[in-house]
Scaffold this active site. Structure first.
Site, PDB file in Angstrom:
ATOM      1  N   LYS A 192       3.060  -4.578 -14.257  1.00 57.29           N
ATOM      2  CA  LYS A 192       1.644  -4.844 -14.534  1.00 57.29           C
ATOM      3  C   LYS A 192       1.494  -5.912 -15.608  1.00 57.29           C
ATOM      4  CE  LYS A 192       1.032  -1.516 -11.705  1.00 57.29           C
ATOM      5  NZ  LYS A 192       0.673  -1.788 -10.312  1.00 57.29           N
ATOM      6  N   LYS A 217      -3.955   1.664   0.374  1.00 64.50           N
ATOM      7  CA  LYS A 217      -3.948   2.933  -0.353  1.00 64.50           C
ATOM      8  C   LYS A 217      -4.917   3.882   0.340  1.00 64.50           C
ATOM      9  CE  LYS A 217      -2.494   1.561  -4.984  1.00 64.50           C
ATOM     10  NZ  LYS A 217      -2.177   0.137  -4.880  1.00 64.50           N
TER      11      LYS A 217
HETATM   12 MG    MG Z   1      -1.927  -3.002  -7.247  1.00 67.60          MG
END
Ligand code: MG
Length: 375
Positions: free
Chosen positions: A165, A265
């Site tokens: 990230k 997702k």
């Molecule tokens: Mg992502």
């Protein structure tokens, strides 16, 4: 067959470590998972789960699931749960939008369909393409040294794909990326996930500076249009994730050649039914996928492994298991972690139907929503 009762359980998931993303702008220390059971008039129980990654990652939050399921429950009682497209149509008519609310119910219907057919879920989703599914680590945002050490730890656990990230700007992000890449091992794949945090000018600067082979950048900017602007000014492969919420988003991304891969997702797109449609489109259109959920326990981790197992290997970049971030065990059975890969529990012929899980009701505690068919 009819749905006789619907129950919702909420389970706190304290994370092993605080998780920071979007260059440190967002952080999470505890998730709340929502587990749904659907019981039919013939006594079968289907299980599903949805777990937003806190309340800042997407327009989704755990109390929204409770409210949304209370709203939907009255329309679902007496419906046939294995008529899954119909169930989705009922949910979309009764409560437009709110994908994450519907995902757990949709998952429970697939679990029931597997139990009725006496087949594991992956067999209903296309059949077995893979004996084991590649998992990716998830490295929170930190200093270059912290992130490199976290990658080393994940490497020691067997992960060969790493999602790191970033997102705080050119200088800090280039330092992070260069530190991690300098330590990379042969056969490793890296994604630098920006979680919408860069402006297009920052994205173009960082991505054109890095220019290394086989490095992907995920969701560099807030909107699909901004990401498309970046796509046209860079050559590094792009994964679109948060801005792919429904089939139209995927179709538009394909039409604009905006991404080489997408993150599907379950809770973001509305559940297994809609994820499967998107998966099929991606296979036809030549788009690679990360098949995942937004969070959860062994229930949702197992559902994504079933869908990935039933997806051609060349199209599945990696899958993420949220269980790596907490220690809460809501069920037995299901997926197993195997040195950076996920496998389903049993050998062919001995598999449990549906998701293949047994819930631990002691862990779940009392239901917070319980809706029964009137007698
Ligand atoms: Mg992502």
């Amino acid at each position: 067959m009819k749905i006789r009762s619907l129950k919702l359980y909420e389970v706190p998931l304290p994370l092993k470590e605080e998780y920071s993303l979007s260059g440190g702008k967002l952080s999470v220390t505890e998730l709340t998972s929502s587990i749904v059971t659907l019981e039919t008039d013939c006594g079968r129980i289907g299980v599903g789960e949805a777990c937003p990654w806190g309340s800042t990652y997407l327009p989704a939050y755990s109390m929204g699931i409770r409210a949304g399921i209370q709203e939907l429950a009255k329309s679902l009682i007496d419906c046939n749960p294995i008529h899954i497209d119909h169930i989705n149509a009922v949910m979309d008519t009764s409560l437009p939008g709110h994908n994450y609310v519907k995902s757990a119910i949709d998952m429970a219907c697939w679990d029931l369909l597997g139990k009725v057919c006496d087949l594991p879920l992956y067999a209903l989703l296309g059949g077995r393409f893979q004996e084991k599914v590649r998992l990716q680590s998830s490295i929170p945002c930190g200093t270059p040294e912290q992130m490199m050490n976290a990658v080393r730890t994940a490497r020691g656990q067997g992960y060969q794909v790493h999602s790191c990230k970033v997102g705080s700007g050119y200088d800090e992000d280039v330092a992070r990326i260069e530190r991690i890449i300098a330590d990379a091992q042969k056969d490793e794949l890296f994604t630098f996930d920006v979680n919408r945090s860069w402006l297009p000018c920052e994205a173009i600067s960082v991505m054109n500076h890095i220019c290394e082979g086989n490095i992907y950048f995920e969701q560099p900017c807030q909107s699909a249009d901004q990401c498309l602007q970046v796509r046209r000014a860079t050559s590094a492969p792009i994964i679109l994730d948060e801005c792919i919420q429904d089939f139209q988003d995927l179709f538009k991304a394909r039409a604009g050649f905006a991404a080489e891969a997408v993150g599907i997702k379950l809770a973001r797109v509305g559940g297994i039914t809609k994820a499967r449609r998107m998966r099929d489109f991606c296979v036809m259109a030549g788009i690679a996928m990360n098949i995942e959920d937004t969070g959860g326990t062994i229930v949702s981790d197992t559902a994504v492994v079933h869908l990935a197992t039933a997806t051609p290997r060349d199209f599945t970049r990696a899958t993420w298991n949220c269980c790596q971030h907490h220690s809460v065990k809501t069920a037995t059975g299901g997926m197993r972690f195997d040195n950076g890969w996920a496998t389903l529990d049993k050998s062919p012929g001995e598999e449990s139907p549906g998701l293949g899980l047994s819930l631990d009701f002691e862990c779940l505690g009392p239901a917070v929503v319980s809706v029964e068919q009137p007698v």
